[in-house]
Design a protein around this motif. Structure first.
Motif, PDB file in Angstrom:
ATOM      1  N   SER A 172       0.819  -1.222   0.000  1.00 38.77           N
ATOM      2  CA  SER A 172       0.000   0.000   0.000  1.00 38.77           C
ATOM      3  C   SER A 172       0.846   1.263   0.000  1.00 38.77           C
ATOM      4  CB  SER A 172      -0.940   0.003   1.212  1.00 38.77           C
ATOM      5  OG  SER A 172      -0.246   0.297   2.415  1.00 38.77           O
ATOM      6  N   ILE A 173       2.108   1.178   0.434  1.00 42.70           N
ATOM      7  CA  ILE A 173       2.990   2.350   0.411  1.00 42.70           C
ATOM      8  C   ILE A 173       4.034   2.241  -0.700  1.00 42.70           C
ATOM      9  CG2 ILE A 173       2.638   2.929   2.844  1.00 42.70           C
ATOM     10  CD1 ILE A 173       5.345   1.603   3.459  1.00 42.70           C
ATOM     11  N   SER A 174       3.838   1.286  -1.621  1.00 42.64           N
ATOM     12  CA  SER A 174       4.762   1.069  -2.740  1.00 42.64           C
ATOM     13  C   SER A 174       4.137   1.521  -4.052  1.00 42.64           C
ATOM     14  CB  SER A 174       5.125  -0.417  -2.853  1.00 42.64           C
ATOM     15  OG  SER A 174       5.782  -0.885  -1.711  1.00 42.64           O
ATOM     16  N   PRO A 175       4.705   2.515  -4.718  1.00 43.06           N
ATOM     17  CA  PRO A 175       4.179   2.913  -6.028  1.00 43.06           C
ATOM     18  C   PRO A 175       4.073   1.755  -7.022  1.00 43.06           C
ATOM     19  CG  PRO A 175       5.737   4.545  -5.230  1.00 43.06           C
ATOM     20  CD  PRO A 175       5.806   3.384  -4.273  1.00 43.06           C
ATOM     21  N   GLN A 176       4.960   0.788  -6.916  1.00 43.06           N
ATOM     22  CA  GLN A 176       4.973  -0.362  -7.819  1.00 43.06           C
ATOM     23  C   GLN A 176       3.604  -1.029  -7.928  1.00 43.06           C
ATOM     24  OE1 GLN A 176       7.405  -1.453  -9.684  1.00 43.06           O
ATOM     25  NE2 GLN A 176       7.327  -3.656  -9.910  1.00 43.06           N
ATOM     26  N   TYR A 177       2.901  -1.120  -6.804  1.00 45.96           N
ATOM     27  CA  TYR A 177       1.647  -1.868  -6.760  1.00 45.96           C
ATOM     28  C   TYR A 177       0.413  -0.964  -6.875  1.00 45.96           C
ATOM     29  CZ  TYR A 177       5.010  -5.239  -5.072  1.00 45.96           C
ATOM     30  OH  TYR A 177       6.114  -6.049  -4.960  1.00 45.96           O
ATOM     31  N   ARG A 178       0.655   0.347  -7.019  1.00 44.56           N
ATOM     32  CA  ARG A 178      -0.469   1.277  -7.088  1.00 44.56           C
ATOM     33  C   ARG A 178      -0.397   2.170  -8.323  1.00 44.56           C
ATOM     34  NH1 ARG A 178      -1.967   3.833  -1.393  1.00 44.56           N
ATOM     35  NH2 ARG A 178      -3.898   4.093  -2.578  1.00 44.56           N
ATOM     36  N   LEU A 179       0.392   1.734  -9.295  1.00 39.98           N
ATOM     37  CA  LEU A 179       0.602   2.541 -10.493  1.00 39.98           C
ATOM     38  C   LEU A 179      -0.702   2.893 -11.190  1.00 39.98           C
ATOM     39  CD1 LEU A 179       3.419   2.193 -13.050  1.00 39.98           C
ATOM     40  CD2 LEU A 179       1.088   2.331 -13.873  1.00 39.98           C
ATOM     41  N   ASP A 180      -1.650   1.972 -11.229  1.00 40.72           N
ATOM     42  CA  ASP A 180      -2.911   2.225 -11.925  1.00 40.72           C
ATOM     43  C   ASP A 180      -3.744   3.309 -11.257  1.00 40.72           C
ATOM     44  OD1 ASP A 180      -2.291   0.355 -13.817  1.00 40.72           O
ATOM     45  OD2 ASP A 180      -3.509  -1.246 -12.954  1.00 40.72           O
ATOM     46  N   GLU A 181      -3.401   3.676 -10.031  1.00 43.91           N
ATOM     47  CA  GLU A 181      -4.132   4.720  -9.320  1.00 43.91           C
ATOM     48  C   GLU A 181      -3.533   6.107  -9.527  1.00 43.91           C
ATOM     49  OE1 GLU A 181      -5.180   3.660  -5.150  1.00 43.91           O
ATOM     50  OE2 GLU A 181      -4.089   1.798  -5.604  1.00 43.91           O
ATOM     51  N   LEU A 182      -2.346   6.178 -10.119  1.00 44.71           N
ATOM     52  CA  LEU A 182      -1.702   7.481 -10.311  1.00 44.71           C
ATOM     53  C   LEU A 182      -2.555   8.376 -11.201  1.00 44.71           C
ATOM     54  CD1 LEU A 182       2.034   6.441 -10.822  1.00 44.71           C
ATOM     55  CD2 LEU A 182       1.086   7.684  -8.867  1.00 44.71           C
ATOM     56  N   PRO A 183      -2.736   9.640 -10.810  1.00 45.16           N
ATOM     57  CA  PRO A 183      -3.568  10.546 -11.613  1.00 45.16           C
ATOM     58  C   PRO A 183      -2.863  10.986 -12.893  1.00 45.16           C
ATOM     59  CG  PRO A 183      -2.600  11.734  -9.781  1.00 45.16           C
ATOM     60  CD  PRO A 183      -2.230  10.283  -9.589  1.00 45.16           C
ATOM     61  N   GLN A 184      -3.646  11.488 -13.824  1.00 40.02           N
ATOM     62  CA  GLN A 184      -3.109  11.974 -15.092  1.00 40.02           C
ATOM     63  C   GLN A 184      -2.584  13.400 -14.906  1.00 40.02           C
ATOM     64  OE1 GLN A 184      -2.671  10.713 -18.131  1.00 40.02           O
ATOM     65  NE2 GLN A 184      -3.631   8.699 -17.946  1.00 40.02           N
ATOM     66  N   ILE A 200      18.313   0.857 -10.023  1.00 42.72           N
ATOM     67  CA  ILE A 200      17.872   1.688 -11.141  1.00 42.72           C
ATOM     68  C   ILE A 200      16.985   0.902 -12.092  1.00 42.72           C
ATOM     69  CG2 ILE A 200      19.915   1.186 -12.534  1.00 42.72           C
ATOM     70  CD1 ILE A 200      17.997   4.548 -12.344  1.00 42.72           C
ATOM     71  N   ALA A 201      17.186  -0.421 -12.181  1.00 41.75           N
ATOM     72  CA  ALA A 201      16.361  -1.223 -13.083  1.00 41.75           C
ATOM     73  C   ALA A 201      14.890  -1.175 -12.670  1.00 41.75           C
ATOM     74  CB  ALA A 201      16.852  -2.675 -13.087  1.00 41.75           C
ATOM     75  N   THR A 202      14.625  -1.109 -11.372  1.00 38.47           N
ATOM     76  CA  THR A 202      13.244  -1.017 -10.895  1.00 38.47           C
ATOM     77  C   THR A 202      12.628   0.314 -11.303  1.00 38.47           C
ATOM     78  OG1 THR A 202      13.798  -2.412  -9.004  1.00 38.47           O
ATOM     79  CG2 THR A 202      11.765  -1.148  -8.861  1.00 38.47           C
ATOM     80  N   THR A 203      13.413   1.384 -11.186  1.00 41.79           N
ATOM     81  CA  THR A 203      12.924   2.708 -11.600  1.00 41.79           C
ATOM     82  C   THR A 203      12.695   2.747 -13.104  1.00 41.79           C
ATOM     83  OG1 THR A 203      14.189   3.684  -9.782  1.00 41.79           O
ATOM     84  CG2 THR A 203      13.347   5.185 -11.462  1.00 41.79           C
ATOM     85  N   ASP A 204      13.634   2.195 -13.876  1.00 43.69           N
ATOM     86  CA  ASP A 204      13.468   2.140 -15.332  1.00 43.69           C
ATOM     87  C   ASP A 204      12.157   1.445 -15.710  1.00 43.69           C
ATOM     88  OD1 ASP A 204      15.948   3.330 -15.674  1.00 43.69           O
ATOM     89  OD2 ASP A 204      16.988   1.448 -16.101  1.00 43.69           O
ATOM     90  N   SER A 205      11.921   0.303 -15.096  1.00 42.35           N
ATOM     91  CA  SER A 205      10.722  -0.479 -15.401  1.00 42.35           C
ATOM     92  C   SER A 205       9.456   0.273 -15.010  1.00 42.35           C
ATOM     93  CB  SER A 205      10.789  -1.822 -14.664  1.00 42.35           C
ATOM     94  OG  SER A 205       9.597  -2.554 -14.834  1.00 42.35           O
ATOM     95  N   PHE A 206       9.500   0.928 -13.857  1.00 43.76           N
ATOM     96  CA  PHE A 206       8.329   1.666 -13.386  1.00 43.76           C
ATOM     97  C   PHE A 206       7.988   2.810 -14.335  1.00 43.76           C
ATOM     98  CE2 PHE A 206       6.366   4.929 -10.606  1.00 43.76           C
ATOM     99  CZ  PHE A 206       5.270   4.199 -10.151  1.00 43.76           C
ATOM    100  N   VAL A 207       9.007   3.553 -14.758  1.00 45.81           N
ATOM    101  CA  VAL A 207       8.778   4.666 -15.683  1.00 45.81           C
ATOM    102  C   VAL A 207       8.213   4.154 -17.011  1.00 45.81           C
ATOM    103  CG1 VAL A 207       9.912   6.453 -17.060  1.00 45.81           C
ATOM    104  CG2 VAL A 207      10.460   6.210 -14.621  1.00 45.81           C
ATOM    105  N   ALA A 208       8.731   3.034 -17.490  1.00 44.75           N
ATOM    106  CA  ALA A 208       8.210   2.453 -18.733  1.00 44.75           C
ATOM    107  C   ALA A 208       6.736   2.098 -18.591  1.00 44.75           C
ATOM    108  CB  ALA A 208       9.025   1.212 -19.108  1.00 44.75           C
ATOM    109  N   MET A 210       4.639   3.498 -16.495  1.00 41.16           N
ATOM    110  CA  MET A 210       3.911   4.764 -16.423  1.00 41.16           C
ATOM    111  C   MET A 210       3.604   5.276 -17.830  1.00 41.16           C
ATOM    112  SD  MET A 210       5.928   6.805 -13.362  1.00 41.16           S
ATOM    113  CE  MET A 210       4.812   8.211 -13.288  1.00 41.16           C
ATOM    114  N   ARG A 211       4.598   5.230 -18.686  1.00 42.74           N
ATOM    115  CA  ARG A 211       4.410   5.720 -20.053  1.00 42.74           C
ATOM    116  C   ARG A 211       3.447   4.823 -20.821  1.00 42.74           C
ATOM    117  NH1 ARG A 211      10.801   7.338 -20.897  1.00 42.74           N
ATOM    118  NH2 ARG A 211      10.597   9.503 -20.163  1.00 42.74           N
ATOM    119  N   ASP A 212       3.491   3.523 -20.555  1.00 35.01           N
ATOM    120  CA  ASP A 212       2.529   2.619 -21.185  1.00 35.01           C
ATOM    121  C   ASP A 212       1.097   2.970 -20.799  1.00 35.01           C
ATOM    122  OD1 ASP A 212       4.535   1.207 -22.451  1.00 35.01           O
ATOM    123  OD2 ASP A 212       4.573  -0.436 -20.993  1.00 35.01           O
TER     124      ASP A 212
END
Length: 247
Positions: A172-184, A200-208, A210-212
């Motif tokens: 619940s405090i990890s952006p990884q598992y709540r990405l779909d809730e991020l506002p536009q 850094i690989a985790t950040t790279d994947s998360f940003v990708a 987000m862009r998807d």
């Protein structure tokens, strides 16, 4: 009593440090909330020990009519439920103090734990989040609990009071598992290529991802930077990002 009875315009200085003195009598046209890293400091410049927040960064924001607000949250809070609630109370008190409208723009920001906090607050708030700037954020705190033992006690402390399994609390405090809730909204993320805390690989994947999802992300990947370092104009770019988000 409502939360507004405890955090209000008349006692805001107990809960935040701001550059308000630099604005004088001007009503701010926007505010940037800065969340602390572990221990209470921030790679963006703020600290809970300083009652008046004046740096080159906050002076620049004041020139633009932007209020810089350093939120004095628990130094192990990781934007847990209590930290979200306290930040909401602060925003309410700021609204009272300045007579702000419901559309008043708040920009979330922070580095490390504060970067995680900026992302989680942005998807949790009832106020108008106009942008989010996160430097070297912790993205997957569930895996981080097991991979980085020195941080384990602070992560567990953040969710130990939750009446849910520890795994669910950490998610619940990890952006990884709540990405779909991020506002536009616009996002600015700094990833440190030589980060010794968060891979850094985790950040790279998360940003990708987000862009998807179609989110607008300005990603500054710094190949040789260690955790919390800035370079290649990324700090200046973060400042300009905040100013653009306020509009």
């Amino acid at each position: 009593m409502k939360d507004s009875a405890f955090v209000r315009a008349g006692n805001l200085s107990r809960f935040v440090n701001t550059n308000g003195r630099l604005l004088g009598d001007r009503i701010p046209r926007g505010a940037v909330l800065e969340f602390p890293g572990l221990g209470g400091g921030s790679c963006l410049g703020g600290h809970m020990d300083n009652a008046f927040y004046e740096t080159e960064y906050t002076r620049r924001l004041a020139e633009e009519g932007i209020l810089a607000v350093y939120c004095c949250l628990g130094p192990w809070s990781w934007m847990n439920r209590g930290a979200v609630r306290m930040t909401e109370a602060v925003c309410g008190a700021l609204t009272e103090a300045y007579g702000l409208s419901p559309s008043f723009p708040f920009v979330a920001s922070g580095g490390s734990m504060g970067g995680t906090g900026a992302l989680i607050w942005s998807l949790s708030t009832r106020f108008h989040a106009a942008g989010c700037a996160a430097a070297c954020p912790g993205i997957d705190l569930l895996n981080h609990f097991f991979s980085d033992p020195p941080h384990a006690r602070s992560l567990l402390d953040a969710v130990a009071s939750y009446d849910v399994p520890m795994e669910e609390g950490l998610k619940s405090i990890s952006p990884q598992y709540r990405l779909d809730e991020l506002p536009q909204i616009p996002y600015f993320i700094v990833g440190d290529g030589a980060d010794e805390c968060f891979p850094i690989a985790t950040t790279d994947s998360f940003v990708a991802r987000m862009r998807d999802r179609g989110l607008s992300v300005d990603y500054r990947r710094l190949p040789d930077a260690r955790h919390g370092e800035f370079g290649d104009g990324s700090r200046e770019a973060l400042t300009e990002f905040v100013i653009r988000c306020v509009g």
